[in-house]
Design a protein around this motif. Sequence first.
Motif, mmCIF file in Angstrom:
data_model
loop_
_atom_site.group_PDB
_atom_site.id
_atom_site.type_symbol
_atom_site.label_atom_id
_atom_site.label_comp_id
_atom_site.label_asym_id
_atom_site.label_seq_id
_atom_site.Cartn_x
_atom_site.Cartn_y
_atom_site.Cartn_z
ATOM 1 N N ILE A 1 85.362 68.958 -6.029
ATOM 2 C CA ILE A 1 85.132 69.545 -4.701
ATOM 3 C C ILE A 1 84.112 68.722 -3.919
ATOM 4 C CG2 ILE A 1 84.274 71.592 -3.479
ATOM 5 C CD1 ILE A 1 85.137 73.213 -5.962
ATOM 6 N N LYS B 1 77.424 68.217 -10.759
ATOM 7 C CA LYS B 1 77.345 68.213 -9.291
ATOM 8 C C LYS B 1 76.220 67.273 -8.840
ATOM 9 C CE LYS B 1 77.760 72.090 -6.963
ATOM 10 N NZ LYS B 1 77.465 73.415 -6.335
ATOM 11 N N ALA C 1 76.099 71.891 -15.627
ATOM 12 C CA ALA C 1 76.223 73.268 -16.113
ATOM 13 C C ALA C 1 77.271 73.323 -17.215
ATOM 14 C CB ALA C 1 76.612 74.195 -14.970
ATOM 15 N N SER D 1 72.548 75.940 -17.285
ATOM 16 C CA SER D 1 72.566 74.831 -16.328
ATOM 17 C C SER D 1 71.219 74.126 -16.300
ATOM 18 C CB SER D 1 72.913 75.332 -14.926
ATOM 19 O OG SER D 1 71.880 76.140 -14.416
ATOM 20 N N THR E 1 72.324 82.154 -18.168
ATOM 21 C CA THR E 1 72.776 83.447 -17.671
ATOM 22 C C THR E 1 73.824 83.996 -18.625
ATOM 23 O OG1 THR E 1 74.480 82.450 -16.319
ATOM 24 C CG2 THR E 1 72.395 82.903 -15.244
ATOM 25 N N ARG F 1 81.760 68.946 -0.513
ATOM 26 C CA ARG F 1 81.218 69.857 0.490
ATOM 27 C C ARG F 1 80.273 69.078 1.393
ATOM 28 N NH1 ARG F 1 79.861 75.570 -0.219
ATOM 29 N NH2 ARG F 1 80.979 76.454 -1.980
ATOM 30 N N VAL G 1 73.087 68.652 -10.796
ATOM 31 C CA VAL G 1 73.196 69.855 -11.625
ATOM 32 C C VAL G 1 74.244 69.588 -12.702
ATOM 33 C CG1 VAL G 1 73.730 72.324 -11.692
ATOM 34 C CG2 VAL G 1 72.718 71.346 -9.627
ATOM 35 N N MET H 1 68.452 77.034 -16.675
ATOM 36 C CA MET H 1 68.705 78.467 -16.542
ATOM 37 C C MET H 1 69.851 78.894 -17.447
ATOM 38 S SD MET H 1 69.440 80.635 -13.130
ATOM 39 C CE MET H 1 67.850 80.168 -12.481
ATOM 40 N N GLY I 1 76.476 81.037 -19.520
ATOM 41 C CA GLY I 1 76.420 79.706 -18.945
ATOM 42 C C GLY I 1 74.989 79.195 -18.947
ATOM 43 N N ASP J 1 81.280 67.710 -6.649
ATOM 44 C CA ASP J 1 81.213 68.227 -8.019
ATOM 45 C C ASP J 1 82.524 68.037 -8.750
ATOM 46 O OD1 ASP J 1 82.980 70.302 -7.523
ATOM 47 O OD2 ASP J 1 81.660 71.838 -8.274
ATOM 48 N N ARG J 2 82.414 68.107 -10.064
ATOM 49 C CA ARG J 2 83.609 67.924 -10.907
ATOM 50 C C ARG J 2 83.490 68.841 -12.106
ATOM 51 N NH1 ARG J 2 88.300 65.185 -11.513
ATOM 52 N NH2 ARG J 2 88.830 64.773 -13.667
ATOM 53 N N TYR J 3 84.631 69.475 -12.408
ATOM 54 C CA TYR J 3 84.685 70.374 -13.565
ATOM 55 C C TYR J 3 85.542 69.726 -14.643
ATOM 56 C CZ TYR J 3 85.815 74.543 -16.298
ATOM 57 O OH TYR J 3 85.977 75.448 -17.311
ATOM 58 N N SER K 1 80.380 71.440 -15.758
ATOM 59 C CA SER K 1 80.402 71.091 -14.335
ATOM 60 C C SER K 1 79.283 70.099 -14.052
ATOM 61 C CB SER K 1 80.170 72.319 -13.451
ATOM 62 O OG SER K 1 81.220 73.218 -13.551
#
Lengths: 390, 150
Positions: free
Chosen positions: A136, A175, A242, A252, A296, A138, A240, A294, A250, A165-167, A173
């Motif tokens: 993506i 970014k 993740a 990151s 989560t 942006r 980033v 982080m 997850g 970014d790329r998954y 991920s």
Amino acid sequence: MKRLFLVPLVTLMGIASAGADDFSLSLSHFAADNIFQTREQTSDRISALTLSVDKAMSKFSLFSEGGYTYFARNPGLGFGTLAAGLDFLHPLSKKSAFYVSGTADAIFFRPESRDFNRAALSMNAAFKAYLGPSSILRSGYTMEYRNYGSRNFDFLSQAFQLTLDRYFETKTSVKAGFAWGYKYFLHPFTTTPLSETSQSGGGDPAGAGWRHGADGRDYSRPGSTENGGAGIQNCSLSAVVAQGIGSRMGISFSGTRQWTLSGKSPFLYVEEYYMAENPTYDSFSWEGWNWGAMLTAEVPWDIELKIGYTMSRKAFPGIESLGLDGSPLGLTREDRRRQTDVRVEKDFSKFTLFLSYSFIRNGSSDPFFDWKGRFVSGGIQWNISFGKTR
Amino acid sequence: MEYFVRKNPVAAVAVAAMILLSIPLQAFQAEPFYNVDTEVRISGTVEEIRFEPRYKDRAPFLVLVVKEAEAGLRDTIEVGPSWFFGPDLHQGEHVEIVGSVIRNEEGMRFVIARELRIGGETLIVRDSRGFPGWRGGGGRTSGRRRGRGF
């Protein structure tokens, strides 16, 4: 000047209210034991009421919002907000879209803090495109003009962001981002001292406590051009990484390096700048780096758990460190912060409950901001909506 | 009236706009509504991400095609207009969705999403009664977002 802001604000709020699709009411309460995050720990209970009204018209939509925030122990910090805007969403293909919005908003403080009253006009534009199924792009552009009760703080800013970014199939991920910004204080210097009332009290509306002994300072700056402007230009790179762990967890890691390309804060002391922005939050005020991690997770009973750790080293060009008595120390302010956060949140059908704990160690060349503390806050938020359910 | 307009141009514009927009708009087509009685929980993998018009006089919606992990069914998930600019969803990501199963006028089955869960993060698109959590069109996704720090 304020009338210029009220024109679009009142008009847009009226239009959105007249044929509204949705009304939402949000009421939240929370308590925290250091609301300004300075060494002078100030606790308070805060309640906020917000009413939002929206109307969709094809690719356009109108939005308006009004609210009031009340501080139980520091009622002088209470403030009201009004905002209204128009936005436009345009698909360029099934995989890309363009968005633009214009917003007028205003914040009104109680009479003892009226210097901080402000009105703003802003424009946002964004573009998002799927370069591939898992990648993506942006980009975004923001321009904002703010007009304060005290004209020293009036500014015009613009910022541009680009992220890619790329998954990956490994649930990873990645970014990367670039940002550039320019903030121009229109007339930051004046020989007229600000009203005494705005410099006293336990804290200022911008979110920072006051240093005792610094009151009554003349805001003129020797050698500066009276009523002249001053600009700050900066840029940053960020990344980033993740990793999804199972379907409900997850982790990151993120980092940012920011540089000041030109200019520096036109305010000599941090109190002056605090009146307009909290330097910790204003991206134009610092250069340096931060990184964080982080975790989560959705734990049993659909409770969300978030654990984070961040480190930062930020210098504030143009901001001089002061002693606790207000005397200049001849050093540019520089902070090193380590912060650990734990937050749990449970969303019920009618309301949301949260509880958070933070431990912060903020080392600073300015003794007033050299502190450490533990903060606990908890709250409840109700969201009530009326209108169409889709 | 002229005096009012001259003395209060702001109020006059606002009043005129309110009168114009208070006129009910003709409904061009029936839109399905979120039905809490048909709520389901779906767990699967994102196979396709689209941004497409769904309803007349509405901004295009973010639409996901999700392959269910257990049943192998492919579900069309309707999220909302602003969510295209919200979280960065990718093909191949595992998602859990809470939403309402709807059939349109042609009898096609699809799901209106209320919650999305991705990698420990919960995105609340609508509240428990289906009221949208977004504000405005694209860049103001005010629906609550919890969790994952990216």
